[in-house]
Each structure stands twice: as C-alpha cells, then as structure tokens.
Design an enzyme around this catalytic site. Structure first.
Site, PDB file in Angstrom:
ATOM      1  CE1 TYR A 143      -3.971   2.105   0.718  1.00  0.00           C
ATOM      2  CE2 TYR A 143      -2.606   3.200   2.486  1.00  0.00           C
ATOM      3  CZ  TYR A 143      -3.638   3.131   1.479  1.00  0.00           C
ATOM      4  OH  TYR A 143      -4.664   4.113   1.700  1.00  0.00           O
ATOM      5  N   GLY A 146       3.351   1.294  -3.130  1.00  0.00           N
ATOM      6  CA  GLY A 146       2.092   1.589  -4.267  1.00  0.00           C
ATOM      7  C   GLY A 146       1.752   3.020  -4.426  1.00  0.00           C
ATOM      8  CE  LYS A 147      -3.386   4.879  -1.904  1.00  0.00           C
ATOM      9  NZ  LYS A 147      -4.698   5.477  -2.525  1.00  0.00           N
ATOM     10  CB  SER A 187     -15.832   0.603  10.811  1.00  0.00           C
ATOM     11  OG  SER A 187     -14.495   0.346  10.281  1.00  0.00           O
ATOM     12  CD  GLN A 207      -1.430   1.800  18.635  1.00  0.00           C
ATOM     13  OE1 GLN A 207      -1.401   1.626  20.017  1.00  0.00           O
ATOM     14  NE2 GLN A 207      -2.147   0.637  18.191  1.00  0.00           N
ATOM     15  CG  ASP A 271      -0.184  -0.290  13.771  1.00  0.00           C
ATOM     16  OD1 ASP A 271      -1.141  -0.985  13.376  1.00  0.00           O
ATOM     17  OD2 ASP A 271      -0.343   0.511  14.428  1.00  0.00           O
ATOM     18  NE  ARG A 275       0.012   7.617   9.546  1.00  0.00           N
ATOM     19  CZ  ARG A 275      -0.513   6.702   9.509  1.00  0.00           C
ATOM     20  NH1 ARG A 275      -1.868   6.695   9.752  1.00  0.00           N
ATOM     21  NH2 ARG A 275      -0.224   5.555   9.223  1.00  0.00           N
TER      22      ARG A 275
HETATM   23  P1  NAD Z   1     -12.515   2.023   0.303  1.00  0.00           P
HETATM   24  O1  NAD Z   1     -11.912   0.460   0.385  1.00  0.00           O
HETATM   25  O2  NAD Z   1     -14.076   2.228   0.870  1.00  0.00           O
HETATM   26  O3  NAD Z   1     -12.818   2.298  -1.366  1.00  0.00           O
HETATM   27  C1  NAD Z   1     -12.092   2.034  -2.115  1.00  0.00           C
HETATM   28  C2  NAD Z   1     -12.675   1.613  -3.451  1.00  0.00           C
HETATM   29  O4  NAD Z   1     -11.711   1.599  -4.402  1.00  0.00           O
HETATM   30  C3  NAD Z   1     -13.695   0.335  -3.056  1.00  0.00           C
HETATM   31  O5  NAD Z   1     -14.941   0.841  -3.678  1.00  0.00           O
HETATM   32  C4  NAD Z   1     -12.986  -0.552  -4.198  1.00  0.00           C
HETATM   33  O6  NAD Z   1     -13.766  -1.395  -4.555  1.00  0.00           O
HETATM   34  C5  NAD Z   1     -12.303   0.158  -5.169  1.00  0.00           C
HETATM   35  N1  NAD Z   1     -11.144  -0.530  -5.829  1.00  0.00           N
HETATM   36  C6  NAD Z   1     -10.438  -1.308  -5.239  1.00  0.00           C
HETATM   37  N2  NAD Z   1      -9.354  -1.761  -6.243  1.00  0.00           N
HETATM   38  C7  NAD Z   1      -9.980  -1.261  -7.522  1.00  0.00           C
HETATM   39  C8  NAD Z   1      -9.611  -1.627  -8.747  1.00  0.00           C
HETATM   40  N3  NAD Z   1      -8.506  -2.371  -9.252  1.00  0.00           N
HETATM   41  N4  NAD Z   1     -10.338  -1.174  -9.726  1.00  0.00           N
HETATM   42  C9  NAD Z   1     -11.428  -0.271  -9.341  1.00  0.00           C
HETATM   43  N5  NAD Z   1     -11.926  -0.169  -8.009  1.00  0.00           N
HETATM   44  C10 NAD Z   1     -11.095  -0.691  -7.125  1.00  0.00           C
HETATM   45  O7  NAD Z   1     -11.643   2.953   0.917  1.00  0.00           O
HETATM   46  P2  NAD Z   1     -11.985   4.623   1.045  1.00  0.00           P
HETATM   47  O8  NAD Z   1     -11.458   5.031   2.754  1.00  0.00           O
HETATM   48  O9  NAD Z   1     -12.896   5.232   0.581  1.00  0.00           O
HETATM   49  O10 NAD Z   1     -10.421   5.118   0.529  1.00  0.00           O
HETATM   50  C11 NAD Z   1     -10.529   5.585  -0.993  1.00  0.00           C
HETATM   51  C12 NAD Z   1      -9.304   6.267  -1.250  1.00  0.00           C
HETATM   52  O11 NAD Z   1      -8.734   7.163  -0.266  1.00  0.00           O
HETATM   53  C13 NAD Z   1      -8.164   5.005  -1.461  1.00  0.00           C
HETATM   54  O12 NAD Z   1      -7.161   5.225  -2.619  1.00  0.00           O
HETATM   55  C14 NAD Z   1      -7.269   4.953   0.034  1.00  0.00           C
HETATM   56  O13 NAD Z   1      -6.107   4.793  -0.261  1.00  0.00           O
HETATM   57  C15 NAD Z   1      -7.359   6.596   0.073  1.00  0.00           C
HETATM   58  N6  NAD Z   1      -7.093   6.942   1.528  1.00  0.00           N
HETATM   59  C16 NAD Z   1      -8.302   6.847   2.291  1.00  0.00           C
HETATM   60  C17 NAD Z   1      -7.992   7.070   3.740  1.00  0.00           C
HETATM   61  C18 NAD Z   1      -9.166   6.844   4.739  1.00  0.00           C
HETATM   62  O14 NAD Z   1      -8.788   7.054   5.852  1.00  0.00           O
HETATM   63  N7  NAD Z   1     -10.418   6.706   4.336  1.00  0.00           N
HETATM   64  C19 NAD Z   1      -6.808   7.711   4.408  1.00  0.00           C
HETATM   65  C20 NAD Z   1      -5.894   7.790   3.212  1.00  0.00           C
HETATM   66  C21 NAD Z   1      -6.088   7.684   1.807  1.00  0.00           C
HETATM   67  N1  UDP Z   2      -6.452  -0.764  15.504  1.00  0.00           N
HETATM   68  C1  UDP Z   2      -6.580  -1.364  16.626  1.00  0.00           C
HETATM   69  N2  UDP Z   2      -7.954  -2.236  16.809  1.00  0.00           N
HETATM   70  C2  UDP Z   2      -8.621  -2.465  15.606  1.00  0.00           C
HETATM   71  C3  UDP Z   2      -8.255  -1.921  14.379  1.00  0.00           C
HETATM   72  C4  UDP Z   2      -7.123  -0.894  14.467  1.00  0.00           C
HETATM   73  O1  UDP Z   2      -6.288  -0.949  17.709  1.00  0.00           O
HETATM   74  O2  UDP Z   2      -9.460  -3.201  15.569  1.00  0.00           O
HETATM   75  C5  UDP Z   2      -5.305   0.187  15.429  1.00  0.00           C
HETATM   76  C6  UDP Z   2      -4.142  -0.236  14.360  1.00  0.00           C
HETATM   77  O3  UDP Z   2      -3.333  -1.104  15.040  1.00  0.00           O
HETATM   78  C7  UDP Z   2      -3.625   1.081  14.429  1.00  0.00           C
HETATM   79  C8  UDP Z   2      -4.874   2.128  14.588  1.00  0.00           C
HETATM   80  O4  UDP Z   2      -5.874   1.580  15.065  1.00  0.00           O
HETATM   81  O5  UDP Z   2      -2.622   1.432  15.123  1.00  0.00           O
HETATM   82  C9  UDP Z   2      -5.369   2.733  13.182  1.00  0.00           C
HETATM   83  O6  UDP Z   2      -5.744   1.539  12.187  1.00  0.00           O
HETATM   84  P1  UDP Z   2      -6.259   1.612  11.046  1.00  0.00           P
HETATM   85  O7  UDP Z   2      -6.418   0.170  10.493  1.00  0.00           O
HETATM   86  O8  UDP Z   2      -7.668   2.245  11.145  1.00  0.00           O
HETATM   87  O9  UDP Z   2      -5.468   2.561  10.129  1.00  0.00           O
HETATM   88  P2  UDP Z   2      -3.971   2.786   9.802  1.00  0.00           P
HETATM   89  O10 UDP Z   2      -3.863   4.097  10.063  1.00  0.00           O
HETATM   90  O11 UDP Z   2      -3.095   2.010  10.574  1.00  0.00           O
HETATM   91  O12 UDP Z   2      -3.942   2.599   8.494  1.00  0.00           O
END
Ligand code: NAD
Ligand code: UDP
Ligand code: UDP
Length: 313
Positions: A143, A146-147, A187, A207, A271, A275
């Site tokens: 992840y 990739g990003k 969630s 953390q 982990d 942040r």
């Molecule tokens: P999410 O998993 O709910 O949404 C991701 C969506 O992308 C899903 O609907 C999934 O089906 C779709 N997807 C995955 N692989 C795909 C592919 N190969 N082709 C087409 N669709 C594909 O997650 P989210 O929280 O809504 O995140 C959305 C974006 O924001 C992601 O790129 C994530 O990395 C970025 N982001 C989210 C957070 C956060 O806290 N929610 C933080 C940092 C970055």
């Molecule tokens: N975490 C936790 N319990 C859970 C899920 C996550 O304690 O059921 C912790 C995880 O280890 C991390 C933080 O909560 O330290 C945030 O995790 P999340 O997966 O939401 O996102 P991250 O910022 O790590 O990508």
C-alpha cells in the site's frame, strides 16, 4: 463538468460522488467492487447525471471527461494485505491508466494519496516536505510504496506531459458508509461496541491517529481539485487533533453506552506509532480546515451503524 470518480462505490468515493451529483456534474462512478458496495451509491442511480460502471483501473479505460478523482484502492490494512500484489497493481497500473486518460483528454486529475507515504514518521506533526520512513519490504509496503510510486507517476506526468495534477495526502478519515467489516479502527470499535463484543486494541493502545470526519475531507478534496492556482501539491488533508487508540476506544464505549470490555491484541508489524497532519499548507492555499470534532463525528457514525441491517445477524 464530466467527472470520473474511480473507487466511486467505496466509502470516500460514494460521499464524493453524491456531492458531485448534487453540484449537477455528470458523474461516472467506476469501481470493481472489491471493497466497495453498490448500496453506497444505490440512492444516486435514479439521477440522470449519475452512472455506475464496473471496471478495474488496472485495465485501460476510455471516456471523455474534464476531471478525474483517482480513489480506487483498498484502504484498510486487512483488505490491502489480503492480495498485496493486486494492491500495488491497483495503485501503480491504475495511476498509469488514469494519467494516460488525463493526458489524452486534458482532464485535471486528483490522486487520493495517503499519510502512509510518511510511514512510521520521525517528524511530528507531518509536513509535506517530509520524505517519510517506510519499510519497503514489510506487510504495509504494498500500500505505502504503491501510493508513493503513484505520487512519482503523477509528478512525472506533470513534468513530462503537462498533466494538471492534484496530489492530496489523506489522513485517517471515518464516517457513515464505511463497511462494518472494513477492518479499520473506527468502524471496528463502533461495530464491536454496538454488538457488545470485546473492543480489540492492537498493542498497548498508546499509538496515536488523527481522525477526520468524511464531510470535512470531501470539502477539502473538492476545494483542492477546483483551486484556480495550478498547484500540484502534495497537500495534507486531515484533522490535526490527535488521540491515542485507547482514548478512541473509551470514547466509543461512552458514546454507545456499551458494556463491551477492552482487550489487547498483538500490534501488527510496522504499525505507525504516531500520526498527525500539519495542515498549514491546506489552510493557506485552500482556506480549508476541518470543522467537525471527533465526538460529533462519532455520534453521526454510530447512528449510521446502529441503523444498518447488515449489523443484525
Ligand atoms: P474503500 O476501500 O472504501 O474504497 C476504495 C474503493 O476502490 C472500493 O470501492 C473498491 O472496490 C475500489 N477498488 C479497489 N481496487 C480497485 C480496482 N483495481 N479498480 C477499481 N476499483 C477498485 O476505501 P476509502 O476509505 O474510501 O479510500 C478511498 C481512497 O482514499 C483510497 O485510494 C485510499 O487509499 C485513500 N485514502 C483513504 C483514507 C481513509 O482514511 N479513508 C486515508 C488515506 C487515503
Ligand atoms: N487498530 C486497533 N484495533 C482495531 C483496528 C485497528 O487497535 O480493531 C489500531 C491499528 O493497529 C492502528 C490504528 O488502530 O494502530 C489505526 O488502524 P487503522 O487500520 O484504522 O488505520 P492505519 O492508520 O493503521 O492505516
Ligand atoms: N490509457 C487509458 N485511457 C486513455 C488513454 C490511455 O486507459 O484514454 C492508458 C493506456 O492504455 C496506457 C496508459 O493509459 O497504457 C498510459 O498512457 P500513455 O499515453 O501515457 O502511455 P502509452 O500509451 O504511450 O503507453
């Protein structure tokens, strides 16, 4: 405008699509439904300016658009680690295809990057000029790297082909429409608290994370995309108020009036310990900052999960 939202049926993508449809844009919501759910955009299907398309961004896609929000990528560690090779492909091949599309059409393209590009940071709070500390061979690398590679591609298409880019580094965002089995901390804790199950804290809970409510984040993404100045970023978008995971657990238990107990589990590899975004750049460039504080946002999210059919059973 004609707008393409990749990952449009996911958590953030569905909120963004709704806002864009309400703003009367023609929206194509593209998703392979890996972690997304049709139900997230069901209410938009009756709008003539909304279209849902099943497609995987790792394959080319041809359409005529003015704006591309590239959100496709699983975001929860549980899901992005389930098929790590596919995760990297989605970030890298997906970015190449969407940048190719932007180059051909002249569309402006925004990348949903992440605070994960900073890894387990030595700089706190994180500023955009910090290069990060990522383990390139660890379980989060599919992840994080990739990003990071996607960011590189965005800036190279910008320099090489004059593609108009916007790179947003999103910090932990939560809210309604996260999947109950998403696996991320907010969630998980809410679902566990509502079901009376143990609240699973990984590690000792000291953390920290900084949690942004989804409505604030969507304001930031659209504000950045439509910023008149041709500013590629990167720009941090997140809520700078920092909490420990233990504090989050206690708050969720209090707000749900749950009888759940906290249990401690093994901390996953790599982990990050802390942040917190520095959002001065977003404040200065976009006049943006989050308005919704954690308790307020948690109350809205708890209300959503407590009404969800999928939770009963
Ligand atoms: P999410 O998993 O709910 O949404 C991701 C969506 O992308 C899903 O609907 C999934 O089906 C779709 N997807 C995955 N692989 C795909 C592919 N190969 N082709 C087409 N669709 C594909 O997650 P989210 O929280 O809504 O995140 C959305 C974006 O924001 C992601 O790129 C994530 O990395 C970025 N982001 C989210 C957070 C956060 O806290 N929610 C933080 C940092 C970055
Ligand atoms: N975490 C936790 N319990 C859970 C899920 C996550 O304690 O059921 C912790 C995880 O280890 C991390 C933080 O909560 O330290 C945030 O995790 P999340 O997966 O939401 O996102 P991250 O910022 O790590 O990508
Ligand atoms: N691409 C796409 N839709 C388009 C234009 C391009 O999916 O409308 C894909 C194309 O298949 C290619 C990628 O984007 O693999 C990169 O395009 P670019 O023009 O940069 O590279 P090239 O086609 O020269 O390899």
């Amino acid at each position: 405008m004609h707008v393409l939202v990749t990952g449009g049926s996911g958590f953030l993508g569905s909120h963004l699509s709704k806002r864009l449809v309400e703003d009367t844009h023609d929206v194509i919501c593209l998703d392979n439904f890996y972690t997304g759910d049709r139900k997230n955009v069901e209410h938009l299907l009756s709008f003539p300016n909304f279209e849902s398309v099943r497609h995987d961004v790792t394959f080319p896609y041809y359409v005529e658009v003015d704006r591309i929000y590239n959100l496709a990528c699983p975001a929860s560690p549980v899901h992005y680690q389930a098929n790590p090779v596919q995760t990297t492909k989605t970030s890298v091949h997906g970015a190449i295809n969407m940048l190719g599309l932007a180059k051909r059409t002249g569309a402006r393209i925004l990348q949903a990057s992440t605070s994960e590009v900073y890894g387990d940071p030595e700089v706190h709070p994180q500023t955009e000029d910090y290069w990060g500390r990522v383990n390139p061979i660890g379980i989060r690398a599919c992840y994080d790297e990739g990003k990071r590679c996607a960011e590189t591609l965005f800036f190279d298409y910008h320099r090489q082909n004059n593609v108009e880019i916007r790179v947003a580094r999103i910090f932990n965002t939560y809210g309604p429409k996260m999947q109950p089995n998403d696996g991320r901390v907010v969630s998980n804790f809410i679902v566990q608290a509502l079901k009376g199950q143990d609240i699973t804290i990984y590690g000792d809970g000291n953390q920290t994370r900084s949690f942004c409510f989804v409505d604030d984040l969507i304001d930031g993404l659209i504000g950045f995309m439509e910023l008149e100045e041709n500013f590629p970023g990167p720009i941090n978008l997140g809520n700078p108020t920092e909490f420990t995971i233990l504090e989050l657990a206690e708050t969720v238990i209090r707000l749900t009036k749950s009888k759940s107990k906290v249990v401690f589990k093994v901390l996953p590899q790599d982990d990050p310990m802390q942040r917190k975004p520095n959002i001065e750049l977003a404040q200065r460039k976009l006049g943006w900052e989050p308005k919704i504080q954690l308790e307020q946002g948690l109350i809205k999210t708890i209300k959503y999960f407590s009404k969800l059919d999928r939770l009963s059973g």
